[in-house]
Structures are given as structure tokens and as C-alpha cells.
Design a protein around this motif. Sequence first.
Motif, PDB file in Angstrom:
ATOM      1  N   SER A  10       0.829  -1.205   0.000  1.00  0.00           N
ATOM      2  CA  SER A  10       0.000   0.000   0.000  1.00  0.00           C
ATOM      3  C   SER A  10       0.866   1.258   0.000  1.00  0.00           C
ATOM      4  O   SER A  10       0.427   2.331  -0.431  1.00  0.00           O
ATOM      5  CB  SER A  10      -0.934   0.014   1.215  1.00  0.00           C
ATOM      6  OG  SER A  10      -0.188   0.077   2.428  1.00  0.00           O
ATOM      7  N   ARG A  13       1.113   2.812  -3.671  1.00  0.00           N
ATOM      8  CA  ARG A  13      -0.135   2.788  -4.441  1.00  0.00           C
ATOM      9  C   ARG A  13      -0.042   3.511  -5.789  1.00  0.00           C
ATOM     10  O   ARG A  13      -0.527   2.993  -6.805  1.00  0.00           O
ATOM     11  CB  ARG A  13      -1.267   3.380  -3.604  1.00  0.00           C
ATOM     12  CG  ARG A  13      -2.630   3.273  -4.254  1.00  0.00           C
ATOM     13  CD  ARG A  13      -3.713   3.788  -3.329  1.00  0.00           C
ATOM     14  NE  ARG A  13      -5.044   3.467  -3.784  1.00  0.00           N
ATOM     15  CZ  ARG A  13      -6.153   3.700  -3.077  1.00  0.00           C
ATOM     16  NH1 ARG A  13      -6.071   4.251  -1.881  1.00  0.00           N
ATOM     17  NH2 ARG A  13      -7.336   3.375  -3.560  1.00  0.00           N
ATOM     18  N   THR A  17      -0.671   0.934 -10.661  1.00  0.00           N
ATOM     19  CA  THR A  17      -1.907   1.216 -11.390  1.00  0.00           C
ATOM     20  C   THR A  17      -2.009   0.493 -12.728  1.00  0.00           C
ATOM     21  O   THR A  17      -3.090   0.437 -13.309  1.00  0.00           O
ATOM     22  CB  THR A  17      -2.073   2.727 -11.627  1.00  0.00           C
ATOM     23  OG1 THR A  17      -1.012   3.189 -12.475  1.00  0.00           O
ATOM     24  CG2 THR A  17      -2.033   3.487 -10.304  1.00  0.00           C
ATOM     25  N   THR A  18      -0.894  -0.040 -13.249  1.00  0.00           N
ATOM     26  CA  THR A  18      -0.896  -0.766 -14.520  1.00  0.00           C
ATOM     27  C   THR A  18      -0.065  -2.034 -14.372  1.00  0.00           C
ATOM     28  O   THR A  18       0.713  -2.183 -13.417  1.00  0.00           O
ATOM     29  CB  THR A  18      -0.303   0.079 -15.659  1.00  0.00           C
ATOM     30  OG1 THR A  18       1.111   0.266 -15.417  1.00  0.00           O
ATOM     31  CG2 THR A  18      -0.993   1.436 -15.766  1.00  0.00           C
ATOM     32  N   TRP A  41      -4.182  -2.350  -2.425  1.00  0.00           N
ATOM     33  CA  TRP A  41      -4.297  -1.154  -3.268  1.00  0.00           C
ATOM     34  C   TRP A  41      -3.631  -1.294  -4.629  1.00  0.00           C
ATOM     35  O   TRP A  41      -3.223  -0.309  -5.233  1.00  0.00           O
ATOM     36  CB  TRP A  41      -3.777   0.082  -2.542  1.00  0.00           C
ATOM     37  CG  TRP A  41      -4.641   0.489  -1.383  1.00  0.00           C
ATOM     38  CD1 TRP A  41      -5.890   0.032  -1.085  1.00  0.00           C
ATOM     39  CD2 TRP A  41      -4.317   1.449  -0.374  1.00  0.00           C
ATOM     40  NE1 TRP A  41      -6.379   0.642   0.057  1.00  0.00           N
ATOM     41  CE2 TRP A  41      -5.419   1.524   0.514  1.00  0.00           C
ATOM     42  CE3 TRP A  41      -3.214   2.253  -0.138  1.00  0.00           C
ATOM     43  CZ2 TRP A  41      -5.444   2.355   1.616  1.00  0.00           C
ATOM     44  CZ3 TRP A  41      -3.227   3.086   0.964  1.00  0.00           C
ATOM     45  CH2 TRP A  41      -4.330   3.132   1.832  1.00  0.00           C
ATOM     46  N   ASP A  43      -4.271  -1.547  -8.358  1.00  0.00           N
ATOM     47  CA  ASP A  43      -5.432  -1.079  -9.113  1.00  0.00           C
ATOM     48  C   ASP A  43      -6.273  -2.258  -9.620  1.00  0.00           C
ATOM     49  O   ASP A  43      -5.717  -3.247 -10.120  1.00  0.00           O
ATOM     50  CB  ASP A  43      -4.960  -0.238 -10.304  1.00  0.00           C
ATOM     51  CG  ASP A  43      -6.087   0.538 -10.932  1.00  0.00           C
ATOM     52  OD1 ASP A  43      -6.901  -0.055 -11.666  1.00  0.00           O
ATOM     53  OD2 ASP A  43      -6.163   1.766 -10.673  1.00  0.00           O
ATOM     54  N   ALA A  45      -7.808  -2.647 -12.214  1.00  0.00           N
ATOM     55  CA  ALA A  45      -7.611  -2.901 -13.642  1.00  0.00           C
ATOM     56  C   ALA A  45      -6.493  -3.907 -13.899  1.00  0.00           C
ATOM     57  O   ALA A  45      -6.409  -4.486 -14.995  1.00  0.00           O
ATOM     58  CB  ALA A  45      -7.297  -1.594 -14.367  1.00  0.00           C
TER      59      ALA A  45
END
Length: 257
Positions: A10, A13, A17-18, A41, A43, A45
Motif C-alpha cells: 500500500s 499505491r 496502477t498498470t 491497493w 489497481d 484494472a
Amino acid sequence: MMTSLGFQASSLRPYLTTTDEVQHTFRKLHNMGYRDVQLQWIDPAVPLAFTAEALRETGLTCIATQEDFTIVRNNLDDYITMNRLWESDSLCVSTIPRELMTPDGIVEFCDAMGQMAETLDEHGIALTFHPLWFNYEYINGIRAIDIVMERLPQVGLTICMYHTVRGGEDPVALLERYQGRVNICHFKDSALSTEGKEYLVPLGQGRIDWLPIFEACHRTGVRWGLVEQENWQKDAFDCARESLDYLTKSGITSAHL
């Protein structure tokens, strides 16, 4: 038992994200010397299966996952799948929500946690509780954290030392009180600016007196001490490296060494 070091993801973070970022971040942590991580945390996606493969490719082990109580309660099946894919046998649920910090709310929280623990146990996953600073407040003369631990003897305790100190509890006394139920501690430090504003810093650069805490972790059998720092005054990865250096100099090293 000697407490081993690890990292709470975390802390990074913005760098999760990718798929490319996850792979890159995991590799950087491994290259620093980290081997064990708690995952939170990343992402949504990023496919769960990709994260599992990234762990294997970069030589990291997921020792636990974590998420807030309300999210886990509403998506428990997803977290069971997550833990199984990532080969984690521990799920940490954080925070008694503010609205449940009442006598009736604590009962509701404990009932829900008890049901989650029963379901997770069927899948070989242990449940632990992570209190935030306001969960150390008193309800009918008893700290909320202590009510939870008394009502849920089947649930473990994950302690963040920053939140413990901020909540007005002695971390060494807390470790001793729940010896045998604390498998993971989060090591997070903070300092105050000249204007009195609090900010997070690498371990050993803030206000917390760490050496008695480290000794108590060793003495009470805490298995993992995880570096955690979600905001930074300089490069986030430099902070992770400085905290690791401080831990190793203080006698906490990787279980893999």
C-alpha cells in the motif's frame, strides 16, 4: 522467533496502477532486498492472475493481503479468490468504521468479522484485524480494540505501530497483551514540521522509539515486520530502501537470508 522484514505494498499505491508498473515495482523491491510483501491497493484494472505471475517472476512472496472492513464484507468471494491466486493464507481487515464506534456498532462489527473468519477458515485463510488510531478510543470504558479481541478469539491482530502510538497505546504493552495473536506488525514512522504538521518518514527518522518495539516483537514471536509509508517528502523507493537499511542494522532481516 526472530521477526523478519517485509514490505506493505500500500506504501506504493501510485506505482501499482498498470501491469507494467506492478512488474517494475515488484522488481525494484526485490532488487533492494525485500522478499515478502503484503498486498493492498493494486489497481483493480490489473488482473489478479497477472499479479500472481509478477510475484513469481520477481521472486516475491505474498504473505498476506489487506483491505478495509466494508470493502471486504461486500466482496468476500473476490478476496478469497485473490488470496488463493496469490498463494496468501492471511487476510487482514482494517478499521472499525467510524459509524460503528458505538456499543451496538461494535457488536455488529464483531458479528460480521466472526462470519468472515468462519468462511475464510473453510478456504484455509486466516483473518486478522488491523485497528486504526481511533479504534483505540474507549467505548463504555474499554478500548474498542480490546472489545474486538475479546469477542473474537479466533481472529488475529495486525498492529500498525504508528496508529498504536497515535491512539495513545503503548506498543510494547499491546504486543505483550496479545502475545501469540500478532503475526504481522506494520512499521511506520512520522515527524512534525516546524509548523506542527505531521508527515511520514523512513523508519528511524521520526518520533517513534523503535528499538524497544523491535525487541518486543522478537520476544513475543511476531513473525513479520513490514515497512509502510504511504506519503513521502522524497522519492518513494528511496524511502523504502532507507527503512530497509534501518531494519537490517537493527537486527531485523529477511527470512530468506
